[in-house]
Design a protein around this motif. Structure first.
Motif, mmCIF file in Angstrom:
data_model
loop_
_atom_site.group_PDB
_atom_site.id
_atom_site.type_symbol
_atom_site.label_atom_id
_atom_site.label_comp_id
_atom_site.label_asym_id
_atom_site.label_seq_id
_atom_site.Cartn_x
_atom_site.Cartn_y
_atom_site.Cartn_z
ATOM 1 N N HIS A 42 -0.356 13.028 -5.454
ATOM 2 C CA HIS A 42 0.354 12.196 -4.472
ATOM 3 C C HIS A 42 -0.490 11.855 -3.247
ATOM 4 O O HIS A 42 -0.374 10.750 -2.721
ATOM 5 C CB HIS A 42 1.679 12.847 -4.063
ATOM 6 C CG HIS A 42 1.579 13.897 -3.012
ATOM 7 N ND1 HIS A 42 1.172 15.193 -3.291
ATOM 8 C CD2 HIS A 42 1.825 13.847 -1.680
ATOM 9 C CE1 HIS A 42 1.181 15.891 -2.171
ATOM 10 N NE2 HIS A 42 1.575 15.106 -1.182
ATOM 11 N N GLY A 46 -1.252 8.094 -2.780
ATOM 12 C CA GLY A 46 -0.587 7.602 -1.573
ATOM 13 C C GLY A 46 -1.565 7.002 -0.584
ATOM 14 O O GLY A 46 -1.320 5.939 -0.020
ATOM 15 N N THR A 47 -2.687 7.677 -0.401
ATOM 16 C CA THR A 47 -3.695 7.167 0.531
ATOM 17 C C THR A 47 -4.250 5.831 0.058
ATOM 18 O O THR A 47 -4.355 4.879 0.834
ATOM 19 C CB THR A 47 -4.837 8.187 0.693
ATOM 20 O OG1 THR A 47 -4.284 9.414 1.180
ATOM 21 C CG2 THR A 47 -5.893 7.695 1.647
ATOM 22 N N VAL A 50 -1.259 3.055 0.083
ATOM 23 C CA VAL A 50 -0.781 2.684 1.419
ATOM 24 C C VAL A 50 -1.881 2.022 2.241
ATOM 25 O O VAL A 50 -1.655 0.982 2.867
ATOM 26 C CB VAL A 50 -0.178 3.910 2.141
ATOM 27 C CG1 VAL A 50 0.139 3.585 3.589
ATOM 28 C CG2 VAL A 50 1.086 4.371 1.429
ATOM 29 N N TYR A 64 4.920 -0.481 5.061
ATOM 30 C CA TYR A 64 4.672 0.949 4.830
ATOM 31 C C TYR A 64 5.789 1.582 4.002
ATOM 32 O O TYR A 64 5.531 2.441 3.163
ATOM 33 C CB TYR A 64 4.496 1.696 6.148
ATOM 34 C CG TYR A 64 3.119 1.543 6.739
ATOM 35 C CD1 TYR A 64 1.999 1.994 6.052
ATOM 36 C CD2 TYR A 64 2.935 0.939 7.965
ATOM 37 C CE1 TYR A 64 0.731 1.853 6.577
ATOM 38 C CE2 TYR A 64 1.675 0.784 8.509
ATOM 39 C CZ TYR A 64 0.568 1.251 7.804
ATOM 40 O OH TYR A 64 -0.692 1.105 8.321
ATOM 41 N N SER A 68 4.987 3.060 0.399
ATOM 42 C CA SER A 68 5.261 4.477 0.158
ATOM 43 C C SER A 68 6.097 4.650 -1.103
ATOM 44 O O SER A 68 5.862 5.562 -1.905
ATOM 45 C CB SER A 68 5.983 5.101 1.349
ATOM 46 O OG SER A 68 5.155 5.069 2.484
#
Length: 105
Positions: A42, A46-47, A50, A64, A68
């Motif tokens: 994750h 996620g990095t 996003v 965002y 997400s």
């Protein structure tokens, strides 16, 4: 600790009176089998999603939130693939070594 014990008791009591539907139970079981993969992937996913998505869509609160949500879905998908193609075959292989019986992978 007492509050947690009361919460566990109340949850068990509610489950006994109103059982969880089979579909929901199966969904939670699948999420449980994928939880380690979700934990592993994750942050990376996620990095990437996003930060990369924010560059494309702009840095707004709405983008965002959407990114997400997309990152969570992608993390679950990658975790499922990891479970399907790596974890489950490895578990079967290790179980076969313990019992002395080879299992089909």
């Amino acid at each position: 600790i007492l509050a947690f014990a009361v919460l566990v008791f109340l949850t068990a009591r509610t489950e006994q009176e109103n059982p969880v539907p089979q579909r929901l139970r199966r969904l939670f079981h699948e999420l449980g089998t994928m939880s380690f993969g979700i934990y592993l992937w994750h942050i990376v996913i996620g990095t990437l999603v996003v930060t990369g998505g924010a560059r494309l869509l702009g840095e707004t609160r709405g983008s965002y939130i959407i990114l997400s949500f997309v990152a969570a879905l992608v993390s679950m998908g990658v975790a499922w693939l990891g479970y399907r193609w790596f974890e489950r075959p490895a578990q079967r292989l290790l179980q076969g070594r313990r019992t002395g019986v080879a299992q089909k992978i």
